[in-house]
Design a protein around this motif. Structure first.
Motif, mmCIF file in Angstrom:
data_model
loop_
_atom_site.group_PDB
_atom_site.id
_atom_site.type_symbol
_atom_site.label_atom_id
_atom_site.label_comp_id
_atom_site.label_asym_id
_atom_site.label_seq_id
_atom_site.Cartn_x
_atom_site.Cartn_y
_atom_site.Cartn_z
ATOM 1 N N TYR A 1 5.315 11.268 -3.664
ATOM 2 C CA TYR A 1 4.279 10.242 -3.595
ATOM 3 C C TYR A 1 3.364 10.503 -2.407
ATOM 4 O O TYR A 1 2.137 10.409 -2.501
ATOM 5 N N GLU A 2 3.966 10.871 -1.289
ATOM 6 C CA GLU A 2 3.183 11.169 -0.093
ATOM 7 C C GLU A 2 2.253 12.366 -0.328
ATOM 8 O O GLU A 2 1.102 12.369 0.117
ATOM 9 N N ARG A 3 2.744 13.370 -1.036
ATOM 10 C CA ARG A 3 1.937 14.558 -1.347
ATOM 11 C C ARG A 3 0.961 14.309 -2.488
ATOM 12 O O ARG A 3 0.011 15.067 -2.678
ATOM 13 N N SER B 1 4.846 1.536 0.963
ATOM 14 C CA SER B 1 5.756 1.826 -0.137
ATOM 15 C C SER B 1 6.626 3.042 0.177
ATOM 16 O O SER B 1 7.836 3.026 -0.060
ATOM 17 N N ILE B 2 6.014 4.076 0.723
ATOM 18 C CA ILE B 2 6.766 5.281 1.090
ATOM 19 C C ILE B 2 7.800 4.943 2.167
ATOM 20 O O ILE B 2 8.951 5.395 2.109
ATOM 21 N N LYS B 3 7.411 4.133 3.126
ATOM 22 C CA LYS B 3 8.340 3.728 4.189
ATOM 23 C C LYS B 3 9.529 2.962 3.594
ATOM 24 O O LYS B 3 10.681 3.220 3.957
ATOM 25 N N PHE B 4 9.260 2.044 2.665
ATOM 26 C CA PHE B 4 10.341 1.289 2.036
ATOM 27 C C PHE B 4 11.248 2.204 1.214
ATOM 28 O O PHE B 4 12.467 2.040 1.228
ATOM 29 N N ASP B 5 10.667 3.179 0.499
ATOM 30 C CA ASP B 5 11.471 4.109 -0.287
ATOM 31 C C ASP B 5 12.389 4.927 0.618
ATOM 32 O O ASP B 5 13.567 5.132 0.297
ATOM 33 N N ASP C 1 0.849 -1.188 0.000
ATOM 34 C CA ASP C 1 0.000 0.000 0.000
ATOM 35 C C ASP C 1 0.884 1.238 0.000
ATOM 36 O O ASP C 1 2.103 1.161 0.174
ATOM 37 N N LYS C 2 0.274 2.390 -0.196
ATOM 38 C CA LYS C 2 1.016 3.642 -0.341
ATOM 39 C C LYS C 2 1.903 3.927 0.860
ATOM 40 O O LYS C 2 3.087 4.247 0.709
ATOM 41 N N SER C 3 1.373 3.803 2.045
ATOM 42 C CA SER C 3 2.129 4.105 3.262
ATOM 43 C C SER C 3 3.351 3.199 3.398
ATOM 44 O O SER C 3 4.452 3.661 3.708
#
Length: 127
Positions: free
Chosen positions: A94-96, A53-57, A49-51
Motif C-alpha cells: 500500500y505504501e509503495r 491506515s498503513i500505521k494501523f496495519d 488517510d493512507k498514512s
C-alpha cells in the motif's frame, strides 16, 4: 509396590494435566489478544488517510506477532504469524502503491485470518 505405582502414575497424570492446562491457557490468552487486536484494527483504521491506515496495519501486524509468540498451540501460532506477515506485506505494498501486491497480500491475510479466527474460537469455547 502397587501403592508406589499408583502414586507415581497419579503424579505423572497431574504433571501432564497441569502442563496441558498451561498450554491451553497461554493459547487462550494469545487468541484473546489477537481478537482484541483485530477488533481495534477493524474500527481504528476505518476512513483513515493512507498514512494512518498503513500505521494501523503495521501496528496490527506487530500485535498479531506478539500473540503468535505467546500461543502454545503451534498451528495457531503459525496462523497468527502468517496473518501478521501478510498484513505487513499489505501495508508495504500500500505504501509503495503496488495494487497487484496489495491484492495478493489482502487475499492471503483474509485467508489466514479465517484460519486463526476459527481455531481461536474453538480454543476460547473449550472447557
Amino acid at each position: 509396590m502397587v501403592v508406589l505405582g499408583l502414586i507415581s502414575g497419579g503424579s505423572w497424570w497431574l504433571h501432564d494435566h497441569l502442563a496441558q492446562q498451561s498450554r491451553l491457557n497461554a493459547t487462550r490468552s494469545a487468541c484473546r489478544q489477537a481478537q482484541d487486536a483485530w477488533s481495534d484494527h477493524a474500527t481504528a483504521g476505518a476512513g483513515s488517510d493512507k498514512s494512518t491506515s498503513i500505521k494501523f496495519d503495521r501496528r496490527y501486524a506487530q500485535e498479531l506477532s506478539l500473540a503468535a509468540s505467546s500461543a502454545r498451540d503451534p498451528k495457531i501460532a503459525r496462523e497468527l504469524q502468517n496473518d501478521a506477515d501478510d498484513t505487513k506485506a499489505f501495508a508495504d505494498a500500500y505504501e509503495r502503491g503496488t495494487s497487484d501486491a496489495m491484492s495478493a497480500a489482502w487475499s492471503a491475510s483474509t485467508h489466514d485470518w479465517g484460519l486463526w479466527w476459527r481455531d481461536c474460537t474453538v480454543v476460547l469455547n473449550s472447557k
